[in-house]
Design an enzyme around this catalytic site. Sequence first.
Site, PDB file in Angstrom:
ATOM      1  N   GLY B 130      17.172  44.562   0.151  1.00  0.00           N
ATOM      2  CA  GLY B 130      17.100  43.565  -0.912  1.00  0.00           C
ATOM      3  C   GLY B 130      18.508  43.224  -1.353  1.00  0.00           C
ATOM      4  O   GLY B 130      19.204  42.458  -0.688  1.00  0.00           O
ATOM      5  N   ARG B 268       5.021  23.275 -37.751  1.00  0.00           N
ATOM      6  CA  ARG B 268       4.356  24.464 -38.273  1.00  0.00           C
ATOM      7  C   ARG B 268       4.880  24.800 -39.669  1.00  0.00           C
ATOM      8  O   ARG B 268       6.088  24.969 -39.860  1.00  0.00           O
ATOM      9  CB  ARG B 268       4.622  25.623 -37.307  1.00  0.00           C
ATOM     10  CG  ARG B 268       4.225  26.985 -37.815  1.00  0.00           C
ATOM     11  CD  ARG B 268       2.740  27.206 -37.734  1.00  0.00           C
ATOM     12  NE  ARG B 268       2.395  28.578 -38.107  1.00  0.00           N
ATOM     13  CZ  ARG B 268       1.160  28.967 -38.352  1.00  0.00           C
ATOM     14  NH1 ARG B 268       0.163  28.106 -38.255  1.00  0.00           N
ATOM     15  NH2 ARG B 268       0.925  30.209 -38.685  1.00  0.00           N
ATOM     16  N   GLU B 363      17.988  35.444  -5.398  1.00  0.00           N
ATOM     17  CA  GLU B 363      19.327  34.971  -5.028  1.00  0.00           C
ATOM     18  C   GLU B 363      20.418  35.833  -5.677  1.00  0.00           C
ATOM     19  O   GLU B 363      21.437  35.344  -6.126  1.00  0.00           O
ATOM     20  CB  GLU B 363      19.480  33.470  -5.323  1.00  0.00           C
ATOM     21  CG  GLU B 363      18.430  32.656  -4.561  1.00  0.00           C
ATOM     22  CD  GLU B 363      18.745  31.180  -4.422  1.00  0.00           C
ATOM     23  OE1 GLU B 363      19.928  30.806  -4.481  1.00  0.00           O
ATOM     24  OE2 GLU B 363      17.789  30.409  -4.243  1.00  0.00           O
TER      25      GLU B 363
END
Lengths: 248, 387
Positions: B130, B268, B363
């Site tokens: 990896g 809100r 990436e």
Amino acid sequence: MKVLVPVKRVIDYNVRPRVKADQTGVDLANVKMAMNPFCEIAVEEAVRMKEKGIVEEIILVSIGPQQAQETIRVGLAMGGDRGILVKTDDTVEPLAVAKILKAIVEAEGPGLVITGKQAIDDDANQTGQMLAALLDWPQGAFASAVEKDGDTLKVTREVDGGLQTVALQTPAVVTTDLRLNEPRFASLPNIMKAKKKPIEEKTPADYGVDTANRLSVVKVTEPPKREAGEKVEDVDALIAKLKAAGAI
Amino acid sequence: MALDLDTRAQLIDTVRRFVEDVCIPLEETVSQTNSMPDDVVAQMKELGLFGISISEDYGGLGLTMEEEALVVFELGRTSPAFRSTFGTNVGIGSQALVMFGNEDQKTEWLPKIATGEVVTSFALTEPEAGSDAGSVRTKAVRDGNHYVLTGAKRYITNADKADLFTVMARTDPDTPGPKGLSAFIVERNSEGLSVGKPEKKMGQQGANVCDVNFDGVRVPITNRIGEEGEGFKVAMSVLDRGRFHISALSCGIAQRLIEEMVSYASERKQFGKPIIEHQLVTALIADSYAEAHAGRAMVMDGAQRFDRHEGVTLLAAATKMFCTEMVGRVADRAVQVHGGAGYIADCAVERFYRDVRILRLYEGTTQIQQMIVGRELHRKAKAGEPV
């Protein structure tokens, strides 16, 4: 057949317009501008006719300041072939626009003019009709469908009572309603190619048109603010409220 | 070639409209159905989005990195699954060919990649490789005019839709680490190539990652990108560029999240006034705005330097590290500003909160970016260069 499509640069439909403090008009300083949505529909219709082989050339015209050139470019990216910018920084009223367009029609000889039914800035809804009258051409205003059959254009119009279909002998003027089509997004490659398409620059004087205003704007105001409503428990309470307000 | 400002503005405007009119209304559907509607993909092709980074000579738009970043800022304002649809063609899937491909390879593939006729994918990651990308185990053994590829790739973005893979494999079994790797173009329909089922992911539903298995796949030597042993260099160059793209995406999403926060907090009401008028809530939004703007400035600066061919390895890593972490914080605050509503599944910020988590991982993880930044600074110091 050539088609002439006038395109107007107006305040972007997504922008909430603000009235100038002196109430002489809408404040356009630093406001995003875009092609009038009805004009976009007009360009789209012309491009579709070209794709069907009914139309050979699409000429776009805009009357306005230098920046109106950007609006022409948008139309060129959608599929227009060339543009004419009639450059003026003055306000040009519908009648003067129609007169300029008439002169361009006489110079270019299109078989069809497709205009938006109105522009979303002043909502005048006059130019197409005035142009047809000045040219003494048949007109199909508020088109929701256009079909060509030989020299005849079948135009379905959205009228108050429903739909009316008229047959026009070309050359003719058609003005577009909202449901005529859904304009495409100009593709990114076409936006880049549009830069290379020609735009001719003219002035109203080149067409011998006097653009002096005949109308004067008395006052521009914002629509009244909507007050917050009130929730009621049930129908009885609603009726009581309406009675109290003298509405029933 | 850089675009003139009018054309650039029109291009960005068009992408913005596409995002607002087409993508945003479909976000929830794409997420629920975990698939991208065909007509949206067709519109993306029509628009030319698959080819933004491929030069005009090969049918793309040839945008500069700066222009690409501006486009991606806009695309970030909707679910990243939309960008992912063509993202591999713009970035990791095509760039090995763009940067290192020979003329024959480019002529054959780039025009189809630019139109989206061919979808590409980048196969580097493996079950055992990896962050340590140099430890790739997939083998490529030379056999006459072919290489025979054997191995497994994991979490490969868009593998389910890909027609063409850029694959990193070890051509020299005697050289462990990065120097023994080479890059290949492998067609999807090659015998022995199989793609696994899409993984169930935390977010970005509508964009898939899958395993890709190579079981004695014969690849002609003409499909090797660059020289033998250049694979790692190819992969790292592709990723350098991609880091600005992912950073721009992060900034775009942050922008959307800020819009969501401002809109919600203005409507809100609690304690008798809109919550945006409560200082502690306002602070969450203000911090987000400042950080997002900082990220955007980093992307623009880095992209402009990239376009001037300055070395950007250090900046790309620092920018990716900052921007992806930044959008993680912004998404967290966005949920906070929405309160309980932000934890409910039909709320956009809840979805974005999950979507952005991957940005810190793929990436190059944040930790890998930190390592690169540290290593580059150390290298400069040793070389007597100003840091």
